[in-house]
Design a protein around this motif. Structure first.
Motif, PDB file in Angstrom:
ATOM      1  N   LEU A 136       0.857  -1.179   0.000  1.00  0.00           N
ATOM      2  CA  LEU A 136       0.000   0.000   0.000  1.00  0.00           C
ATOM      3  C   LEU A 136       0.895   1.232   0.000  1.00  0.00           C
ATOM      4  O   LEU A 136       1.500   1.569   1.030  1.00  0.00           O
ATOM      5  N   ILE A 137       1.007   1.859  -1.141  1.00  0.00           N
ATOM      6  CA  ILE A 137       1.848   3.051  -1.250  1.00  0.00           C
ATOM      7  C   ILE A 137       1.244   4.167  -0.398  1.00  0.00           C
ATOM      8  O   ILE A 137       0.051   4.458  -0.492  1.00  0.00           O
ATOM      9  N   GLY A 138       2.074   4.771   0.444  1.00  0.00           N
ATOM     10  CA  GLY A 138       1.568   5.788   1.361  1.00  0.00           C
ATOM     11  C   GLY A 138       0.635   5.210   2.398  1.00  0.00           C
ATOM     12  O   GLY A 138      -0.238   5.912   2.927  1.00  0.00           O
ATOM     13  N   GLY A 139       0.849   3.945   2.738  1.00  0.00           N
ATOM     14  CA  GLY A 139      -0.060   3.245   3.644  1.00  0.00           C
ATOM     15  C   GLY A 139      -0.160   3.844   5.016  1.00  0.00           C
ATOM     16  O   GLY A 139      -1.213   3.753   5.663  1.00  0.00           O
ATOM     17  N   ASP A 140       0.925   4.478   5.486  1.00  0.00           N
ATOM     18  CA  ASP A 140       0.892   5.057   6.831  1.00  0.00           C
ATOM     19  C   ASP A 140       0.008   6.293   6.913  1.00  0.00           C
ATOM     20  O   ASP A 140      -0.275   6.777   8.009  1.00  0.00           O
ATOM     21  N   ALA A 141      -0.456   6.794   5.777  1.00  0.00           N
ATOM     22  CA  ALA A 141      -1.407   7.905   5.770  1.00  0.00           C
ATOM     23  C   ALA A 141      -2.792   7.448   5.315  1.00  0.00           C
ATOM     24  O   ALA A 141      -3.695   8.270   5.173  1.00  0.00           O
ATOM     25  N   LYS A 142      -2.957   6.124   5.090  1.00  0.00           N
ATOM     26  CA  LYS A 142      -4.233   5.599   4.597  1.00  0.00           C
ATOM     27  C   LYS A 142      -4.875   4.610   5.559  1.00  0.00           C
ATOM     28  O   LYS A 142      -6.094   4.574   5.686  1.00  0.00           O
ATOM     29  N   SER A 143      -4.058   3.773   6.193  1.00  0.00           N
ATOM     30  CA  SER A 143      -4.553   2.704   7.057  1.00  0.00           C
ATOM     31  C   SER A 143      -4.165   2.958   8.502  1.00  0.00           C
ATOM     32  O   SER A 143      -3.000   3.254   8.799  1.00  0.00           O
ATOM     33  N   ALA A 144      -5.112   2.807   9.417  1.00  0.00           N
ATOM     34  CA  ALA A 144      -4.817   2.984  10.840  1.00  0.00           C
ATOM     35  C   ALA A 144      -3.803   1.951  11.320  1.00  0.00           C
ATOM     36  O   ALA A 144      -2.915   2.270  12.115  1.00  0.00           O
ATOM     37  N   SER A 145      -3.925   0.725  10.848  1.00  0.00           N
ATOM     38  CA  SER A 145      -2.999  -0.327  11.288  1.00  0.00           C
ATOM     39  C   SER A 145      -1.577  -0.048  10.827  1.00  0.00           C
ATOM     40  O   SER A 145      -0.619  -0.237  11.584  1.00  0.00           O
ATOM     41  N   VAL A 146      -1.423   0.413   9.586  1.00  0.00           N
ATOM     42  CA  VAL A 146      -0.089   0.743   9.079  1.00  0.00           C
ATOM     43  C   VAL A 146       0.458   1.969   9.802  1.00  0.00           C
ATOM     44  O   VAL A 146       1.644   2.024  10.159  1.00  0.00           O
ATOM     45  N   ALA A 147      -0.407   2.959  10.041  1.00  0.00           N
ATOM     46  CA  ALA A 147       0.025   4.146  10.777  1.00  0.00           C
ATOM     47  C   ALA A 147       0.481   3.773  12.184  1.00  0.00           C
ATOM     48  O   ALA A 147       1.504   4.286  12.674  1.00  0.00           O
ATOM     49  N   ALA A 148      -0.245   2.881  12.836  1.00  0.00           N
ATOM     50  CA  ALA A 148       0.153   2.439  14.174  1.00  0.00           C
ATOM     51  C   ALA A 148       1.506   1.742  14.131  1.00  0.00           C
ATOM     52  O   ALA A 148       2.353   1.956  15.002  1.00  0.00           O
ATOM     53  N   ALA A 149       1.726   0.925  13.105  1.00  0.00           N
ATOM     54  CA  ALA A 149       3.020   0.261  12.954  1.00  0.00           C
ATOM     55  C   ALA A 149       4.124   1.280  12.723  1.00  0.00           C
ATOM     56  O   ALA A 149       5.237   1.142  13.245  1.00  0.00           O
ATOM     57  N   SER A 150       3.826   2.321  11.966  1.00  0.00           N
ATOM     58  CA  SER A 150       4.848   3.338  11.704  1.00  0.00           C
ATOM     59  C   SER A 150       5.258   4.053  12.990  1.00  0.00           C
ATOM     60  O   SER A 150       6.432   4.366  13.191  1.00  0.00           O
TER      61      SER A 150
END
Length: 210
Positions: A136-150
Motif C-alpha cells: 500500500l503506497i503511502g499506507g501510513d497515511a491511509k490505514s490505521a494499522s499501518v500508521a500504528a506500525a509506523s
C-alpha cells in the motif's frame, strides 16, 4: 496557549474497517530508518482491535515526537497483537538496505502473538511471508494499522538512537537520529565512523572528501 485536542483520523479507521470485511484479522506493517547513515533499520507489525480509535494517529513523520511517544502505550493497549523487530547494521551491509528492511518486516510479522490472515505493507514492495501480502503506497497515511506500525517502528528506533548517543555523544545521534545532516557529516569528518555507522551509506561522502 492550550494545545488543540487530538482528533481521530476517521478515514484511516474506515479504510481498515473495509479491509476487515474481507479479511477479519490483518496486520499493518511499516519500517523506520531506511535512509539514515547510522543505526539499525526497524519494522513493526500491528493488528488493531476492530473498535480501536486513536486520536491523532497518522503517518509517524507527521506527528510531533512527544505525541508519538505518548501514543505508544495506547497503540499497544488497543492492539490484538503487536511486534517490533529490526535488522542490524551488519545485516544492512551484508544484504543491502532493501533486503534488510524486508528482513526486519518479516521478523515483525513472524513475532506477532496472533497470526494474521494478511499483511498490509507500507510501500511498493513486500517481504517474503508465509501469509498473503499486499503493498500500500503511502499506507501510513491511509490505514490505521499501518500508521500504528509506523509509530511503533519510529519510536523504537528513536529510542535506540538516543541510547547510541550516550555511547557516542560526539555525533549527535539523539538530535538527528542518524540522518545525514550537516552537523552529522561534520562530526564524521572530525571523528570518523563509529560501529553504528553504515559504511556503504558513506562511500559517496568519503569519495567526495578525497
Amino acid at each position: 496557549m492550550a494545545k488543540k485536542p487530538l482528533t481521530v483520523q476517521t478515514a484511516l479507521f474506515e479504510f481498515d474497517a473495509d479491509v476487515r470485511t474481507h479479511v477479519p484479522v490483518f496486520c499493518g506493517v511499516d519500517e523506520a530508518g531506511r535512509g539514515p547513515l547510522a543505526g539499525d533499520v526497524y519494522a513493526a507489525a500491528v493488528i488493531l482491535q476492530p473498535d480501536a480509535r486513536i486520536a491523532g494517529l497518522n503517518d509517524s513523520k507527521k506527528i510531533p515526537e512527544a505525541r508519538r511517544e505518548d501514543m505508544v502505550a495506547e497503540i499497544k493497549e488497543k492492539s490484538v497483537a503487536w511486534s517490533i523487530a529490526f535488522a542490524t547494521v551488519e545485516e544492512i551491509e551484508r544484504l543491502n538496505i532493501l533486503q534488510a528492511t524486508m528482513l526486519a518486516m518479516r521478523r515483525a510479522v513472524e513475532g506477532l502473538a496472533v497470526a494474521p490472515q494478511l499483511a498490509l505493507i507500507d510501500g511498493n514492495q513486500v517481504p517474503d511471508l508465509q501469509i498473503p501480502t499486499q503493498f500500500l503506497i503511502g499506507g501510513d497515511a491511509k490505514s490505521a494499522s499501518v500508521a500504528a506500525a509506523s509509530v511503533l517502528a519510529k519510536t523504537a528506533r528513536d529510542a535506540t538512537l538516543r541510547e547510541l548517543d550516550t555511547r557516542y555523544p560526539m555525533y549527535g545521534f539523539a538530535k538527528h537520529k542518524g540522518y545525514g545532516t550537516k552537523a552529522h557529516y561534520d562530526a564524521i569528518r572530525q571523528y570518523g565512523m563509529c560501529p553504528a555507522h553504515r559504511p556503504s551509506f558513506l562511500k559517496k561522502f568519503y569519495g567526495n572528501e578525497q
